[in-house]
Scaffold this motif. Structure first.
Motif, PDB file in Angstrom:
ATOM      1  N   THR A  30      33.936  45.126  43.057  1.00 34.69           N
ATOM      2  CA  THR A  30      35.057  44.760  42.195  1.00 34.69           C
ATOM      3  C   THR A  30      35.222  43.231  42.195  1.00 34.69           C
ATOM      4  OG1 THR A  30      36.753  44.888  43.939  1.00 34.69           O
ATOM      5  CG2 THR A  30      36.221  46.925  42.738  1.00 34.69           C
ATOM      6  N   GLY A  31      35.872  42.731  41.164  1.00 32.46           N
ATOM      7  CA  GLY A  31      35.997  41.286  41.039  1.00 32.46           C
ATOM      8  C   GLY A  31      34.641  40.638  40.871  1.00 32.46           C
ATOM      9  N   GLY A  37      32.279  37.379  43.930  1.00 35.66           N
ATOM     10  CA  GLY A  37      31.834  38.673  43.405  1.00 35.66           C
ATOM     11  C   GLY A  37      30.611  38.546  42.524  1.00 35.66           C
ATOM     12  N   ASP A  55      35.659  44.532  36.802  1.00 28.21           N
ATOM     13  CA  ASP A  55      36.595  43.409  36.717  1.00 28.21           C
ATOM     14  C   ASP A  55      37.506  43.641  35.524  1.00 28.21           C
ATOM     15  OD1 ASP A  55      37.663  40.595  36.520  1.00 28.21           O
ATOM     16  OD2 ASP A  55      36.088  40.238  38.000  1.00 28.21           O
ATOM     17  N   ASP A  81      41.261  47.726  36.471  1.00 31.64           N
ATOM     18  CA  ASP A  81      42.445  47.060  37.018  1.00 31.64           C
ATOM     19  C   ASP A  81      42.695  47.714  38.368  1.00 31.64           C
ATOM     20  OD1 ASP A  81      44.904  46.077  37.754  1.00 31.64           O
ATOM     21  OD2 ASP A  81      45.974  46.750  35.957  1.00 31.64           O
ATOM     22  N   ASN A 107      34.986  45.608  48.014  1.00 31.43           N
ATOM     23  CA  ASN A 107      36.305  45.378  47.417  1.00 31.43           C
ATOM     24  C   ASN A 107      36.609  43.887  47.448  1.00 31.43           C
ATOM     25  OD1 ASN A 107      36.881  48.150  46.930  1.00 31.43           O
ATOM     26  ND2 ASN A 107      37.297  48.406  49.113  1.00 31.43           N
ATOM     27  N   ASN A 108      36.310  43.246  46.334  1.00 30.67           N
ATOM     28  CA  ASN A 108      36.385  41.788  46.253  1.00 30.67           C
ATOM     29  C   ASN A 108      37.473  41.292  45.298  1.00 30.67           C
ATOM     30  OD1 ASN A 108      35.160  38.927  46.340  1.00 30.67           O
ATOM     31  ND2 ASN A 108      34.961  39.467  44.182  1.00 30.67           N
ATOM     32  N   ALA A 109      37.954  42.144  44.402  1.00 33.13           N
ATOM     33  CA  ALA A 109      38.941  41.700  43.407  1.00 33.13           C
ATOM     34  C   ALA A 109      40.184  41.141  44.093  1.00 33.13           C
ATOM     35  CB  ALA A 109      39.319  42.858  42.496  1.00 33.13           C
ATOM     36  N   ASN A 133      45.946  42.515  45.751  1.00 32.57           N
ATOM     37  CA  ASN A 133      45.174  42.142  46.935  1.00 32.57           C
ATOM     38  C   ASN A 133      45.226  43.167  48.059  1.00 32.57           C
ATOM     39  OD1 ASN A 133      44.543  39.787  45.605  1.00 32.57           O
ATOM     40  ND2 ASN A 133      46.045  38.535  46.679  1.00 32.57           N
TER      41      ASN A 133
END
Length: 274
Positions: A30-31, A37, A55, A81, A107-109, A133
């Motif tokens: 993600t992200g 990312g 993303d 989202d 999980n980077n978003a 976050n």
């Protein structure tokens, strides 16, 4: 073992186990449309992984996936989202349809907020940071577990990597909402690492300091010259980290070489916490 047989063994090891081998691994990040990312997605795809980047930024994400495909890399984009549970569930349903399973979820978003004293921070800023976050990571961890549990119990390992921050390991004046969320991510990571170890699913975190990404550049743009210099000098190396320095570590975590690491915070901070 003789010296010659030792050399032969080392040679065979090198041939049989290429460093940070992720070839064929099914990885969702993600992200993935920018910053750490995007850099990680490119490294993983270049090393033979099958990658889904997700993303909110559709145009940027699609462009990265298209460029990778044009170079015969296995990468696709899906909009998500992470603050929306239904959106996350749709992403993971797509991943299962695309790959039939997931080996690694990153999980980077994440988002930031304008640096300011806690008493001046709005409820909206705090709530948004927690929603993306922290709760976004929560949504993705649970969705990842739903995909990985059957395979994990059957003996196929799964790995969830949460991109946290040094702000989740220490005090972080002026970014209290961001810090609170990242401390929460560390709590989730460590708890899940113990809960799901018997199911052959590992959880680890990556904790960068200030890295030269669009998000950090946005933060710097909101500070005066003194504040900007303070951030750069926070590391003993006296510079911002580079996304390539983080993506290389992420790739290693995605490989089987990290197989005994569980519940760990891999800190990449130039010595800030030393």
């Amino acid at each position: 073992m003789t010296e010659s047989s030792s050399i032969t063994a080392l040679s065979q090891y090198g041939n049989d186990f290429p460093a940070a081998n992720v070839s064929g691994k099914r990885i969702l990040i993600t992200g993935g449309a920018s910053g750490i990312g995007a850099a990680s997605a490119k490294v993983l795809a270049n090393r033979g992984a099958r990658v889904i980047i997700a993303d909110l930024a559709s145009e940027a994400g699609q462009a990265i996936a298209k460029e990778a495909s044009e170079h015969q890399k296995d990468m696709v984009f899906h909009k998500v989202d992470v603050a929306d549970k239904d959106s996350v569930n749709a992403l993971f349903a797509f991943a299962m349809q695309q790959f039939g399973g997931l080996d690694v979820v990153i999980n980077n978003a994440g988002i930031d907020h304008k640096p300011k004293p806690m008493h001046e921070l709005s409820d909206d800023d705090f709530d948004r940071n927690i929603a993306v976050n922290l709760k976004g990571v929560w949504h993705c961890m649970r969705a990842a577990l739903a995909c990985m549990l059957k395979e994990g119990v059957a003996g196929k390992p799964g790995h969830v990597i949460n991109v946290a921050s040094v702000a989740g390991l220490r005090s972080s004046p002026m970014i209290s909402a961001y810090s609170a969320a990242k401390h929460g991510v560390m709590g989730l990571t460590k708890s899940a690492a113990i809960e799901y170890a018997k199911a052959n699913i590992r959880f680890n975190a990556v904790c960068p300091s200030f890295i030269d990404t669009p998000m950090v550049q946005n933060t710097l743009s909101q500070l005066d010259e003194r504040g900007q210099k303070a951030i750069v000098k926070a590391s003993p190396l006296r510079r911002l980290g580079k996304v390539e320095e983080i993506s290389g570590a992420v790739a290693w975590l995605c490989s089987d070489e990290s197989s005994f690491m569980n519940g760990h915070a891999l800190t990449l901070d130039g010595g800030m916490l030393a």
